[in-house]
Write a protein that holds these residues in place. Sequence first.
Motif, PDB file in Angstrom:
ATOM      1  N   MET A  89     -52.762 -20.277 -34.322  1.00 37.23           N
ATOM      2  CA  MET A  89     -52.479 -21.069 -33.656  1.00 37.23           C
ATOM      3  C   MET A  89     -52.754 -22.744 -33.123  1.00 37.23           C
ATOM      4  N   LEU A  90     -53.798 -22.741 -33.816  1.00 41.72           N
ATOM      5  CA  LEU A  90     -54.444 -23.761 -32.918  1.00 41.72           C
ATOM      6  C   LEU A  90     -53.929 -24.517 -34.486  1.00 41.72           C
ATOM      7  N   ALA A  91     -53.635 -24.305 -35.466  1.00 42.43           N
ATOM      8  CA  ALA A  91     -53.221 -24.875 -36.878  1.00 42.43           C
ATOM      9  C   ALA A  91     -51.746 -24.945 -36.106  1.00 42.43           C
ATOM     10  N   ARG A  92     -50.427 -24.500 -36.403  1.00 42.22           N
ATOM     11  CA  ARG A  92     -49.373 -24.432 -35.846  1.00 42.22           C
ATOM     12  C   ARG A  92     -49.269 -25.822 -34.627  1.00 42.22           C
ATOM     13  N   GLN A  93     -50.184 -25.685 -34.054  1.00 38.39           N
ATOM     14  CA  GLN A  93     -50.296 -26.602 -32.512  1.00 38.39           C
ATOM     15  C   GLN A  93     -49.843 -28.115 -32.538  1.00 38.39           C
ATOM     16  N   ALA A  94     -50.614 -27.638 -34.069  1.00 39.70           N
ATOM     17  CA  ALA A  94     -51.643 -29.252 -34.644  1.00 39.70           C
ATOM     18  C   ALA A  94     -50.658 -30.019 -35.252  1.00 39.70           C
ATOM     19  N   GLY A  95     -50.113 -29.060 -36.129  1.00 40.29           N
ATOM     20  CA  GLY A  95     -48.586 -29.085 -36.997  1.00 40.29           C
ATOM     21  C   GLY A  95     -47.177 -29.741 -36.460  1.00 40.29           C
ATOM     22  N   GLU A  96     -46.914 -29.282 -35.227  1.00 40.68           N
ATOM     23  CA  GLU A  96     -46.464 -29.493 -33.790  1.00 40.68           C
ATOM     24  C   GLU A  96     -46.562 -30.773 -33.213  1.00 40.68           C
ATOM     25  N   GLN A  97     -47.469 -30.779 -33.297  1.00 37.97           N
ATOM     26  CA  GLN A  97     -48.129 -32.564 -32.813  1.00 37.97           C
ATOM     27  C   GLN A  97     -48.092 -33.665 -33.794  1.00 37.97           C
ATOM     28  N   ALA A  98     -48.199 -33.242 -34.939  1.00 37.95           N
ATOM     29  CA  ALA A  98     -48.014 -34.108 -35.872  1.00 37.95           C
ATOM     30  C   ALA A  98     -46.778 -34.239 -35.953  1.00 37.95           C
ATOM     31  N   ASN A  99     -46.024 -33.629 -36.347  1.00 36.85           N
ATOM     32  CA  ASN A  99     -44.463 -34.001 -36.762  1.00 36.85           C
ATOM     33  C   ASN A  99     -43.908 -34.239 -35.248  1.00 36.85           C
ATOM     34  N   VAL A 100     -44.369 -34.253 -34.066  1.00 39.49           N
ATOM     35  CA  VAL A 100     -43.806 -35.147 -32.440  1.00 39.49           C
ATOM     36  C   VAL A 100     -43.201 -36.407 -33.199  1.00 39.49           C
ATOM     37  N   PRO A 101     -42.708 -37.233 -33.317  1.00 43.28           N
ATOM     38  CA  PRO A 101     -42.531 -38.367 -33.092  1.00 43.28           C
ATOM     39  C   PRO A 101     -42.814 -39.151 -31.720  1.00 43.28           C
ATOM     40  N   ALA A 102     -42.526 -40.365 -31.680  1.00 45.35           N
ATOM     41  CA  ALA A 102     -42.979 -40.630 -30.643  1.00 45.35           C
ATOM     42  C   ALA A 102     -42.452 -41.333 -29.967  1.00 45.35           C
ATOM     43  N   PRO A 103     -42.436 -41.117 -28.570  1.00 41.86           N
ATOM     44  CA  PRO A 103     -41.461 -41.404 -27.964  1.00 41.86           C
ATOM     45  C   PRO A 103     -40.629 -42.659 -27.647  1.00 41.86           C
ATOM     46  N   PRO A 104     -39.882 -43.543 -27.683  1.00 36.05           N
ATOM     47  CA  PRO A 104     -38.898 -45.188 -26.963  1.00 36.05           C
ATOM     48  C   PRO A 104     -39.665 -45.152 -26.148  1.00 36.05           C
ATOM     49  N   PRO A 105     -40.009 -46.383 -26.355  1.00 41.36           N
ATOM     50  CA  PRO A 105     -40.882 -47.403 -25.412  1.00 41.36           C
ATOM     51  C   PRO A 105     -40.227 -46.860 -23.989  1.00 41.36           C
ATOM     52  N   VAL A 106     -41.006 -47.362 -22.804  1.00 40.76           N
ATOM     53  CA  VAL A 106     -40.342 -46.831 -21.416  1.00 40.76           C
ATOM     54  C   VAL A 106     -39.902 -48.005 -20.509  1.00 40.76           C
TER      55      VAL A 106
END
Length: 165
Positions: free
Chosen positions: A69-86
């Motif tokens: 589960m932790l590996a899956r979460q880490a993989g998901e977080q690694a693939n999350v693009p940075a949000p656009p600037p506010v």
Amino acid sequence: MPDFRAMIEPLAAFWNDRNRREQQGLAVAGAVVAFCLVYGLLIDPALTGLSKLEKTLPALRQQAAEVQMLARQAGEQANVPAPPPVTQASLEAALARNGLKAESLSLSGDWVKAEFRGVSFAATVNWLDEMQKTARLTVVEANVEAEDRPDTVNATFSLRRQSHE
């Protein structure tokens, strides 16, 4: 190389000197001793190890599931693009999408401060949820006062952008 005949001859002589009943007794005693040795050296350690494994296996399976589960979460977080600037414009657009008008809206680095008077509480919560999901803004401080009309509040929020780690 040892001479096996020299070792077997005294044993054969000893065996032949015994009567049939003594031979049977010695054979049974030898079988019992052999069984005890096999059991003590091979079977008991295997059964003990199996018992220990049966006790620890559920915990190991739980740990393996947690690691996956932790590996899956880490993989998901690694693939999350940075949000656009506010930006001021993006904040105002999000407010408009939720039918809100801020009395005061200020942006300073990673901090946003918004003040509302007489706005829908449900719309405000929806706006905060959208800010958390799209801009990664988290409420650091909130002051919400209910008005006499249902679903109407006066509110002040301080939000801060979460770091991406």
